[in-house]
Enzyme design. Structure first.
Site, PDB file in Angstrom:
ATOM      1  N   GLU A 135       0.873  -1.191   0.000  1.00 34.09           N
ATOM      2  CA  GLU A 135       0.000   0.000   0.000  1.00 34.09           C
ATOM      3  C   GLU A 135       0.896   1.223   0.000  1.00 34.09           C
ATOM      4  O   GLU A 135       1.841   1.297   0.784  1.00 34.09           O
ATOM      5  CB  GLU A 135      -0.882  -0.026   1.262  1.00 34.09           C
ATOM      6  CG  GLU A 135      -1.680   1.240   1.468  1.00 34.09           C
ATOM      7  CD  GLU A 135      -2.577   1.215   2.714  1.00 34.09           C
ATOM      8  OE1 GLU A 135      -2.955   0.118   3.170  1.00 34.09           O
ATOM      9  OE2 GLU A 135      -2.872   2.312   3.219  1.00 34.09           O
ATOM     10  N   GLU A 140      -2.756  11.810   2.877  1.00 30.39           N
ATOM     11  CA  GLU A 140      -3.543  11.303   3.995  1.00 30.39           C
ATOM     12  C   GLU A 140      -3.345  12.201   5.215  1.00 30.39           C
ATOM     13  O   GLU A 140      -2.264  12.734   5.437  1.00 30.39           O
ATOM     14  CB  GLU A 140      -3.103   9.873   4.354  1.00 30.39           C
ATOM     15  CG  GLU A 140      -4.046   9.196   5.327  1.00 30.39           C
ATOM     16  CD  GLU A 140      -3.660   7.751   5.627  1.00 30.39           C
ATOM     17  OE1 GLU A 140      -2.492   7.388   5.399  1.00 30.39           O
ATOM     18  OE2 GLU A 140      -4.521   7.004   6.099  1.00 30.39           O
TER      19      GLU A 140
HETATM   20  C1  LIG Z   1     -12.144   4.485   5.292  1.00 27.03           C
HETATM   21  C2  LIG Z   1     -11.206   4.026   4.301  1.00 27.03           C
HETATM   22  O1  LIG Z   1     -11.572   3.652   3.217  1.00 27.03           O
HETATM   23  N1  LIG Z   1      -9.990   4.068   4.678  1.00 27.03           N
HETATM   24  C3  LIG Z   1      -8.931   3.770   3.823  1.00 27.03           C
HETATM   25  C4  LIG Z   1      -8.562   5.051   3.201  1.00 27.03           C
HETATM   26  O2  LIG Z   1      -7.256   5.307   3.043  1.00 27.03           O
HETATM   27  C5  LIG Z   1      -6.278   4.684   3.835  1.00 27.03           C
HETATM   28  C6  LIG Z   1      -4.996   4.926   3.163  1.00 27.03           C
HETATM   29  O3  LIG Z   1      -4.477   6.029   3.663  1.00 27.03           O
HETATM   30  C7  LIG Z   1      -6.532   3.225   4.028  1.00 27.03           C
HETATM   31  O4  LIG Z   1      -5.533   2.674   4.880  1.00 27.03           O
HETATM   32  C8  LIG Z   1      -7.882   3.056   4.607  1.00 27.03           C
HETATM   33  O5  LIG Z   1      -8.198   1.697   4.691  1.00 27.03           O
END
Ligand SMILES: CC(=O)N[C@H]1CO[C@H](CO)[C@@H](O)[C@@H]1O
Ligand SMILES: *[C@@H]1O[C@H](CO)[C@@H](O)[C@H](O)[C@H]1NC(C)=O
Ligand SMILES: *[C@@H]1O[C@H](CO)[C@@H](O)[C@H](O)[C@H]1NC(C)=O
Ligand SMILES: *[C@@H]1O[C@H](CO)[C@@H](O)[C@H](O)[C@H]1NC(C)=O
Ligand SMILES: *[C@@H]1O[C@H](CO)[C@@H](O)[C@H](O)[C@H]1NC(C)=O
Length: 332
Positions: A135, A140
């Protein structure tokens, strides 16, 4: 004549290729093109946020997504007071239909979601194979706090060198999701304008990520920066990230085998509220009132500014595979 052109082109291209970092436009997404490039994920929020992810038709019907020829808005509902025992606030999560390995992605944003409880993200992963496919979080943050953070989350045995040339500040060096409660190996960006209200008051800017076979780099330029590279600012057909200067975040493969930790990945944009990160830090020096879940349930109008405004997303790949495509056809 044709032969001379061929020689001239070859001469022109050899020095460029020697630097190994010329990428050409493969996907350009703006306005209604978002409806074709992405699919809507009406899934349960894996990070336990106080949201309900809606499907495409619902998001259009409720105006949670909205496109003009050069704008794509993605937002949470800001009108409904919620039943505390019912589902969470409607929101949107979208995933690109395509996946990418080596590429450059440039996100031109005019506005990102802001407000207490918000947790917006622009990232890349292969959900079906998480965390083994890795990932890469490009944008973020939570609760309007601090600067942007770029982070890798991986299977075990992926560690970042402590000696990296980058403008940002590392959090953890280990990317393994099983450690530090899945905090990953993050890098905090140096500039306030890279996230939250400070980004929005400056009219947004550009996040750019280069994924090569040996490193990932992430940059941010505010709209009014004087050092925005011209290939970025002018949406050129070719980009050369080698000329973009020191990245805010640099993730080399020195102690992380990319071929075993990173698959071909989708681009995902999600906007959750509260949940594992925004919820757990909601009251930590943020000045946010009451509790995160109560705030989301009862203060609908507090989410008026919880929206993305994208000018465009551009993806560039190796210029020898020039499969340029514009995602601009109107959605019907
Ligand atoms: C709520 C959601 O979908 N969270 C995701 C969004 O983004 C982050 C990456 O920064 C993921 O880790 C989350 O699972
Ligand atoms: C939908 O959202 C857009 C962007 O925020 C706004 O300009 C438009 O007026 C909204 N439409 C309706 C019907 O509310
Ligand atoms: C840190 O990295 C730089 C650039 O790659 C290198 O020149 C230097 O020797 C490294 N220092 C240490 C202590 O490893
Ligand atoms: C990375 O993993 C692949 C697949 O197991 C292997 O072939 C390759 O040699 C590894 N690379 C390094 C530098 O260890
Ligand atoms: C709603 O917002 C107001 C203003 O920020 C705040 O005072 C109040 O505590 C909030 N209510 C809840 C239930 O969070």
């Amino acid at each position: 004549m044709r032969f001379n052109t061929f020689i001239a082109l070859t001469i022109l291209l050899i020095p460029a290729r020697a630097y190994g970092a010329i990428y050409s436009l493969s996907d350009e997404v703006y306005g209604p093109g978002f409806y074709r490039f992405f699919e809507w994920e009406a899934i349960e929020d894996p990070t336990h946020g106080r949201v309900t992810y809606v499907d495409k038709l619902t998001s259009i019907h409720q105006n949670l997504t909205y496109a003009t020829s050069d704008t794509f808005i993605l937002r949470t509902d800001f009108k409904t007071v919620l039943d505390p025992n019912g589902p969470g606030r409607n929101s949107v999560r979208i995933r690109s239909k395509k996946t990418y390995t080596s590429h450059v992605a440039i996100f031109d944003v005019r506005h990102i979601p802001q407000g207490c409880g918000t947790w917006p993200a622009i990232w890349e992963t292969l959900e079906a194979n998480w965390p083994n496919g890795g990932e890469i979080d490009i944008m973020e943050g939570v609760n309007d706090q601090g600067t942007n953070q770029a982070t890798l989350h991986t299977s075990p045995d992926c560690v970042m060198s402590t000696n990296r040339t980058m403008a940002g500040t590392p959090t953890y060096d280990t990317c393994d999701v099983t450690l530090n409660f899945n905090a990953g190996c993050g890098v905090k960006f140096p500039t306030a304008s890279s996230f939250g209200p400070a980004l929005n008051t400056n009219g947004g800017g550009w996040y750019a990520m280069e994924r090569s076979q040996t490193y990932f780099k992430v940059w941010f330029w505010s709209r009014n920066n004087c050092d925005v590279p011209s290939d970025v600012a002018h949406a050129r057909s070719f980009v050369n990230p080698d000329a973009w200067g020191t990245p805010a975040a640099y993730f080399p493969n020195t102690f992380c085998n990319f071929s075993t930790h990173f698959a071909s990945q989708n681009i995902i944009i999600n906007l959750t509220l509260c949940g594992d990160w925004a919820g757990s830090t909601y009251s930590q020096g943020t000045g946010c009132p009451s509790t995160c879940v109560d705030y989301v349930n009862y203060n609908a109008s507090a989410f008026t500014d919880a929206y993305f405004d994208f000018a465009s997303i551009r993806v560039y790949q190796d210029f020898r595979k020039n499969k340029y495509r514009r995602e601009r056809q109107p959605f019907k």
